[in-house]
Each structure stands twice: as C-alpha cells, then as structure tokens.
Design a protein around this motif. Structure first.
Motif, PDB file in Angstrom:
ATOM      1  N   PRO A  90       0.812  -1.224   0.000  1.00  0.00           N
ATOM      2  CA  PRO A  90       0.000   0.000   0.000  1.00  0.00           C
ATOM      3  C   PRO A  90       0.842   1.270   0.000  1.00  0.00           C
ATOM      4  CG  PRO A  90      -0.777  -1.563   1.658  1.00  0.00           C
ATOM      5  CD  PRO A  90       0.537  -2.071   1.177  1.00  0.00           C
ATOM      6  N   LEU A  91       2.027   1.225   0.599  1.00  0.00           N
ATOM      7  CA  LEU A  91       2.889   2.407   0.616  1.00  0.00           C
ATOM      8  C   LEU A  91       3.314   2.776  -0.800  1.00  0.00           C
ATOM      9  CD1 LEU A  91       5.147   1.457   3.670  1.00  0.00           C
ATOM     10  CD2 LEU A  91       3.324   3.154   3.642  1.00  0.00           C
ATOM     11  N   LEU A  92       3.733   1.767  -1.565  1.00  0.00           N
ATOM     12  CA  LEU A  92       4.149   2.028  -2.939  1.00  0.00           C
ATOM     13  C   LEU A  92       2.945   2.345  -3.833  1.00  0.00           C
ATOM     14  CD1 LEU A  92       6.842  -0.793  -3.359  1.00  0.00           C
ATOM     15  CD2 LEU A  92       7.201   1.633  -2.845  1.00  0.00           C
ATOM     16  N   ALA A  93       1.794   1.739  -3.508  1.00  0.00           N
ATOM     17  CA  ALA A  93       0.598   1.996  -4.316  1.00  0.00           C
ATOM     18  C   ALA A  93       0.167   3.451  -4.251  1.00  0.00           C
ATOM     19  CB  ALA A  93      -0.548   1.090  -3.851  1.00  0.00           C
ATOM     20  N   SER A  94       0.468   4.119  -3.131  1.00  0.00           N
ATOM     21  CA  SER A  94       0.069   5.517  -2.981  1.00  0.00           C
ATOM     22  C   SER A  94       0.774   6.432  -3.961  1.00  0.00           C
ATOM     23  CB  SER A  94       0.358   5.989  -1.553  1.00  0.00           C
ATOM     24  OG  SER A  94       1.758   6.052  -1.316  1.00  0.00           O
ATOM     25  N   MET A  95       1.903   5.967  -4.507  1.00  0.00           N
ATOM     26  CA  MET A  95       2.708   6.821  -5.395  1.00  0.00           C
ATOM     27  C   MET A  95       2.757   6.299  -6.821  1.00  0.00           C
ATOM     28  SD  MET A  95       5.824   7.680  -2.726  1.00  0.00           S
ATOM     29  CE  MET A  95       5.924   6.005  -2.063  1.00  0.00           C
ATOM     30  N   GLN A  96       1.822   5.427  -7.181  1.00  0.00           N
ATOM     31  CA  GLN A  96       1.767   4.916  -8.535  1.00  0.00           C
ATOM     32  C   GLN A  96       1.379   6.018  -9.524  1.00  0.00           C
ATOM     33  OE1 GLN A  96      -1.010   1.688  -8.481  1.00  0.00           O
ATOM     34  NE2 GLN A  96       0.451   0.203  -7.657  1.00  0.00           N
ATOM     35  N   PRO A  97       1.898   5.958 -10.756  1.00  0.00           N
ATOM     36  CA  PRO A  97       1.486   6.932 -11.774  1.00  0.00           C
ATOM     37  C   PRO A  97      -0.035   6.924 -11.939  1.00  0.00           C
ATOM     38  CG  PRO A  97       3.382   5.677 -12.527  1.00  0.00           C
ATOM     39  CD  PRO A  97       2.936   5.036 -11.244  1.00  0.00           C
ATOM     40  N   GLY A  98      -0.588   8.112 -12.068  1.00  0.00           N
ATOM     41  CA  GLY A  98      -2.028   8.253 -12.177  1.00  0.00           C
ATOM     42  C   GLY A  98      -2.695   8.597 -10.867  1.00  0.00           C
ATOM     43  N   ARG A  99      -1.963   8.461  -9.759  1.00  0.00           N
ATOM     44  CA  ARG A  99      -2.500   8.828  -8.456  1.00  0.00           C
ATOM     45  C   ARG A  99      -1.863  10.134  -8.005  1.00  0.00           C
ATOM     46  NH1 ARG A  99      -2.570   2.862  -6.320  1.00  0.00           N
ATOM     47  NH2 ARG A  99      -4.801   2.390  -6.524  1.00  0.00           N
ATOM     48  N   ALA A 100      -2.533  10.791  -7.051  1.00  0.00           N
ATOM     49  CA  ALA A 100      -2.039  12.084  -6.564  1.00  0.00           C
ATOM     50  C   ALA A 100      -0.644  11.956  -5.964  1.00  0.00           C
ATOM     51  CB  ALA A 100      -3.014  12.639  -5.519  1.00  0.00           C
ATOM     52  N   GLY A 101      -0.387  10.841  -5.283  1.00  0.00           N
ATOM     53  CA  GLY A 101       0.918  10.653  -4.660  1.00  0.00           C
ATOM     54  C   GLY A 101       2.071  10.647  -5.639  1.00  0.00           C
ATOM     55  N   PHE A 102       1.795  10.338  -6.900  1.00  0.00           N
ATOM     56  CA  PHE A 102       2.853  10.345  -7.913  1.00  0.00           C
ATOM     57  C   PHE A 102       3.396  11.756  -8.111  1.00  0.00           C
ATOM     58  CE2 PHE A 102       4.014  10.710 -12.487  1.00  0.00           C
ATOM     59  CZ  PHE A 102       5.126   9.873 -12.468  1.00  0.00           C
ATOM     60  N   TRP A 103       2.485  12.740  -8.133  1.00  0.00           N
ATOM     61  CA  TRP A 103       2.925  14.133  -8.280  1.00  0.00           C
ATOM     62  C   TRP A 103       3.686  14.594  -7.046  1.00  0.00           C
ATOM     63  CZ3 TRP A 103       2.722  14.913 -13.100  1.00  0.00           C
ATOM     64  CH2 TRP A 103       1.634  14.478 -13.865  1.00  0.00           C
ATOM     65  N   LEU A 104       3.253  14.132  -5.873  1.00  0.00           N
ATOM     66  CA  LEU A 104       3.978  14.482  -4.651  1.00  0.00           C
ATOM     67  C   LEU A 104       5.355  13.846  -4.643  1.00  0.00           C
ATOM     68  CD1 LEU A 104       3.955  15.858  -1.884  1.00  0.00           C
ATOM     69  CD2 LEU A 104       2.953  13.771  -0.934  1.00  0.00           C
ATOM     70  N   LEU A 105       5.469  12.628  -5.131  1.00  0.00           N
ATOM     71  CA  LEU A 105       6.778  11.968  -5.225  1.00  0.00           C
ATOM     72  C   LEU A 105       7.713  12.748  -6.147  1.00  0.00           C
ATOM     73  CD1 LEU A 105       8.671   9.534  -4.741  1.00  0.00           C
ATOM     74  CD2 LEU A 105       7.557   8.413  -6.702  1.00  0.00           C
ATOM     75  N   LEU A 106       7.207  13.165  -7.308  1.00  0.00           N
ATOM     76  CA  LEU A 106       8.036  13.947  -8.236  1.00  0.00           C
ATOM     77  C   LEU A 106       8.430  15.282  -7.610  1.00  0.00           C
ATOM     78  CD1 LEU A 106       6.284  13.380 -11.699  1.00  0.00           C
ATOM     79  CD2 LEU A 106       8.296  12.224 -10.761  1.00  0.00           C
ATOM     80  N   LEU A 107       7.488  15.928  -6.931  1.00  0.00           N
ATOM     81  CA  LEU A 107       7.773  17.207  -6.284  1.00  0.00           C
ATOM     82  C   LEU A 107       8.848  17.047  -5.213  1.00  0.00           C
ATOM     83  CD1 LEU A 107       7.227  20.173  -5.609  1.00  0.00           C
ATOM     84  CD2 LEU A 107       5.319  19.409  -4.173  1.00  0.00           C
ATOM     85  N   THR A 108       8.742  16.007  -4.400  1.00  0.00           N
ATOM     86  CA  THR A 108       9.727  15.793  -3.344  1.00  0.00           C
ATOM     87  C   THR A 108      11.098  15.476  -3.923  1.00  0.00           C
ATOM     88  OG1 THR A 108       7.948  14.924  -1.936  1.00  0.00           O
ATOM     89  CG2 THR A 108      10.203  14.481  -1.245  1.00  0.00           C
ATOM     90  N   ALA A 109      11.128  14.658  -4.962  1.00  0.00           N
ATOM     91  CA  ALA A 109      12.397  14.332  -5.608  1.00  0.00           C
ATOM     92  C   ALA A 109      13.042  15.579  -6.208  1.00  0.00           C
ATOM     93  CB  ALA A 109      12.187  13.270  -6.686  1.00  0.00           C
ATOM     94  N   PHE A 110      12.224  16.399  -6.875  1.00  0.00           N
ATOM     95  CA  PHE A 110      12.755  17.638  -7.447  1.00  0.00           C
ATOM     96  C   PHE A 110      13.220  18.579  -6.343  1.00  0.00           C
ATOM     97  CE2 PHE A 110      12.190  22.018  -8.959  1.00  0.00           C
ATOM     98  CZ  PHE A 110      13.016  21.990 -10.063  1.00  0.00           C
ATOM     99  N   GLY A 111      12.461  18.652  -5.256  1.00  0.00           N
ATOM    100  CA  GLY A 111      12.868  19.487  -4.134  1.00  0.00           C
ATOM    101  C   GLY A 111      14.182  19.044  -3.536  1.00  0.00           C
ATOM    102  N   LEU A 112      14.370  17.733  -3.421  1.00  0.00           N
ATOM    103  CA  LEU A 112      15.638  17.204  -2.891  1.00  0.00           C
ATOM    104  C   LEU A 112      16.807  17.592  -3.786  1.00  0.00           C
ATOM    105  CD1 LEU A 112      17.307  15.388  -1.022  1.00  0.00           C
ATOM    106  CD2 LEU A 112      16.579  13.433  -2.396  1.00  0.00           C
ATOM    107  N   LEU A 113      16.635  17.415  -5.089  1.00  0.00           N
ATOM    108  CA  LEU A 113      17.705  17.781  -6.018  1.00  0.00           C
ATOM    109  C   LEU A 113      17.976  19.283  -5.985  1.00  0.00           C
ATOM    110  CD1 LEU A 113      16.749  15.572  -9.107  1.00  0.00           C
ATOM    111  CD2 LEU A 113      18.622  15.203  -7.492  1.00  0.00           C
TER     112      LEU A 113
END
Length: 483
Positions: free
Chosen positions: A73-96
């Motif tokens: 379920p943790l990984l499912a929250s960030m699957q493409p097509g879900r809201a968590g995917f955009w949050l994952l990209l945002l966090t990754a970009f923020g880290l970089l």
C-alpha cells in the motif's frame, strides 16, 4: 543531540504503539500534530534546529504501518495516475534543488533565510544565496510529508475506516480547545510556566501578547497566528461534518467552540480564512438543499446566514452604538493598518525578495529551503521555481478536484469524510497563501491529503502479512482489527 521531556514521552508512546492496534497509532499520529511548539530532539550540530513531536512520532507510525501492511500500500500511494505520484516527483525535485541549486547559483541572488545566532536564538536576515542548514531541514520535512502521505494512504487502504478519521479529528479539536483554555487561564493567573513543557522548540515564542484588550491565544503553538491557522483547519473539517449531519451534536458543539476560539485569537489570518471557509460551506449548503440531498443541505443554516445573522449584528449595533467605533478600531488594527506596521513592512520585503529570487534564477528557484516569504505561492516560486510549483499544483488538483472512483453517495459517511478533509485542505491552503513562510505545510496537510487519496480512490486488494485477529475499543467508539 539533546532529548527533551516530550521527546522521551514520544519515544515511549511510539514503542508501545508498535505492538498495539494500528488504529491506536493513527489516532495518536493525528493528535500529535497539535504540539506545534514542542521539541522532541535538539540538533546543535546543525546549528540548533529541533525535531518536533509530530515528526518524531511519524517514524514510529511509519514503522507500525509497514509491519501491518507491508510495502504494497505504501508504494501503491505513489503509482502513476495517483495524486501521490505528483507528490513523489515534487519531493524528488525538491531534494535535487536543495542539494544542487544553492551551489550552482551561489551568489546569484539574495534571499531571506534563517540565520542561527546561537543554539537557542535565530534571526531572519537577507543573505547572498548559498547552501545552509535550512536546505537540510526543509528537505527532511519534505521527505517526512511524503512518508506521512504514503503511510496514511496505506492505513486507510489496509485497515482504516472513514470513522477513524472523524473520531481522531474530534478528539484533536477537543485537545486543541483544551490547551487554548489553559493558555488563557495561565496567562491571567501568572502561571504560564505550566505550559513550558510544550513550548520548547527553537522558535521565537510570542505567547504573551494582547490585542484590543484580548489575550492572543497561542495554545501549544509558538504564536497566535500559528494557532489560528491550525484551528481554522479543524473548524473547516468539523463544520463540514456538521453540515453533512455526521455526529451532529458533537460536531455542532465543537465547530461553534472552534469558531469562538478563532475570533478570540485576534488573528488576521483567521478572519480572512473564515471569509473563505464560511462562504464555501454556505455555498455547499445551498447546493445540497437545491439537490434535495438528505446528507447535506442544512436549510436552517442557510436561513440563519441570510436573515438571522445580519439581523443580530444590526440589533447589537443599535443597542450598543459605541461598539461600532470599538469594532472599527479593532478591525483597523488587525487588518487595515497591518500593512503599515513593522511586521507588515518586513513581510512585504520578504515577498519582494522572494519574487526577485525567482526572477534572478530564471524561474528555477533558489533550492528547497533557500528562501522565505510571507505567502506560500512565493515560497514555492522562490524555492522550487516553476517546475516545483506546477507539480504542487497538479498534486493539489488531484486531491481537491479528482473524482471518486468508488462513487460514494452524498449521504454516505465516506463521502462526508472526503468532503470534510477537502474543506480542511482548502482552509489550510488559504491560510498558507496569506502568511505561509516555508515549504513545509505541516503533517496535518499530508494526513488530510492521504485520507482523501485513499478514500476517494478505488478499493484495491493488497496482501496482508498477518490475519486480522482481536479487536480494540479503548478509544470511544473505535473498533478495529489488531495486526
């Protein structure tokens, strides 16, 4: 590294919940967010920042959910097509951006940042862009937000129910109001030291101020504005539940008490936020009544807003004519003259420098944690630029506008919970756009967003590592499986 009393308590409670039912962990996770000025751990090696109680407890909550549900379920929250995917990209970009932008663009622009004067004192100063401990702390908070979103999503997909969020929020509202009352009582009795154990963060504490003869309520937060922003979110959630007739007696009483606390906080953010939340709820009530929905509408509420409230205000002004001038002076001090105050001028300068940083970095941003502002929009633009701002917008759009794939009925408790959580997010974002200073929006933002993402999406089957056995009823009205 120094551990505070609240830190020891948090670690003890965290160890206990690792062997307790998952709904215990979720309830405590939600309630822990009220401790907005309680440090758990001090980090002098990084210049004196502190780890707050909610952030420390998040570690135990994440471990508990991993034990209960596994990584599915943790990984499912960030699957493409879900809201968590955009949050994952945002966090990754923020880290970089936090790692590279301050170094690649060093000295290109000036930014408003926190400068640690000592382990117990800090100040906000205009400095040339460079890498600092602020980039580290804001990155950690961003990662914590992603973890919080994923674990809350996993909780509701694995074993959680909408009722759990409702009961946790109602308990949290009662705790918040309780500390507000204690704050006022201790202020006027000269016993403020009784709340010192929840005011240990390395922040500038403005907990003993008045305005218009009223004590500015700060509760468990460093200042009245932080308390009002947090309480505004709780009011929005609880009032939305009342509008949907969910536990009407409890939600009605608490929403009224929260409204009084907001008005007594004498915060401009609270007044402006109410100016957005109340019309939004009123519009929902009108539309619900027009649709003839049994789950929402509140025609009495509409009638009161249209007729009774203006009549009551007019009657008060006729009976007490001097109150008009007093109220006018009070509102002028809080809203109209605020821009001319020293604080208002400083915050205007923060916004000007944040916008300049956005322009001087060609829209890339200065890097997560590199700049402060007095509006969340400018915080995003100055820190993570157009790319990060777009990703954040996509995440929020997916949460607030995305349609429920499970299509709960308007009168369904799931639909009411989703609407309440979305109303809370609207209130939180409104307050942040008015006076948000840093990228971190607090864990309550991610708790509500994760709840909406899980409850509004389709129910998926996830393999559970352990069968559900036993039950728990320690919290009033909560029964759930124990993993």
């Amino acid at each position: 590294m120094g551990i505070e009393l609240m830190g020891l308590i948090t670690i003890l409670v965290g160890c206990v919940i690792l062997a307790a039912p998952a709904n215990w962990a979720f309830t405590i996770m939600v309630v822990s967010t009220v401790f907005g000025a309680a440090a758990a751990i001090g980090l002098p090696a990084l210049g004196g920042p502190t780890v707050l109680v909610p952030s420390l407890f998040l570690v135990f909550f994440a471990i508990r959910m991993f034990i209960a549900a596994g990584e599915g379920p943790l990984l499912a929250s960030m699957q493409p097509g879900r809201a968590g995917f955009w949050l994952l990209l945002l966090t990754a970009f923020g880290l970089l951006s936090a790692v590279y932008f301050p170094r690649l663009l060093e000295g290109v622009t000036d930014t408003m940042t926190v400068e640690r004067v000592s382990s117990t004192r800090s100040t906000i100063a205009l400095t040339p862009l460079r890498f600092s401990s602020n980039n580290i702390t804001q990155t950690v908070y961003a990662l914590g937000g992603l973890v919080c979103f994923a674990t809350v999503f996993a909780y509701f997909r694995h074993t959680g129910k909408p009722e759990h969020l409702i009961k946790a929020i109602l308990l949290l509202a009662a705790v918040d109001l309780g500390f507000a009352v204690i704050d006022v009582v201790t202020y006027f009795t000269g016993t403020e030291y009784l709340l010192s154990f929840v005011r240990t963060a390395n922040y500038a504490l403005l907990t003993a101020s008045e305005k218009g003869g009223l004590k500015r309520i700060s509760g468990t937060f460093p200042e009245a504005s932080a308390f009002s922003e947090y309480t505004l979110v709780l009011f929005a959630v609880v009032a939305s539940l009342w509008l949907d007739r969910v536990r009407a007696r409890d939600t009605g009483t608490l929403s009224m008490a929260l409204l009084v606390a907001l008005l007594l906080s004498t915060s401009a953010t609270a007044l402006i936020g109410l100016g957005v939340v109340v019309p939004y709820l009123w519009t929902r009530a009108v539309l619900g009544t027009m649709r003839g929905s049994t789950g929402e509408g509140r025609p009495v509420f509409i009638a009161a807003c249209v007729a009774l409230i203006p009549l009551a205000v007019l009657t008060t002004f006729v009976v007490f004519p001097g109150l008009v001038d007093q109220l006018g002076d009070f509102l002028d001090e809080m809203l109209l003259s605020k821009a001319e105050s020293q604080s208002g001028k400083e915050r205007f300068m923060w916004n000007a420098m944040a916008y300049e940083a956005f322009l001087n970095t060609s829209g890339l941003g200065a890097g997560l944690g590199s700049a402060r502002a007095s509006s969340y929009i400018l915080v995003l633009l100055s820190n993570v630029g157009l790319v990060g701002t777009t990703l954040f917008g996509l995440f929020v759009f997916s949460i607030l506008i995305g349609r429920s794939q499970s299509a709960p009925r308007d009168e369904d408790v799931t639909g009411a919970t989703i609407r309440a959580a979305r109303t809370g997010l609207i209130a939180l974002l409104t307050a942040a756009c008015i006076s948000g200073t840093v990228y971190d929006l607090g864990l309550m933002f991610y708790i509500l967003a994760g709840s909406v993402a899980a409850l509004a999406g389709e129910r998926v089957s996830v393999a559970r590592p352990f069968p559900v056995t036993g039950s728990f009823s320690g919290f009033p009205g909560i029964r759930d499986g124990r993993q």
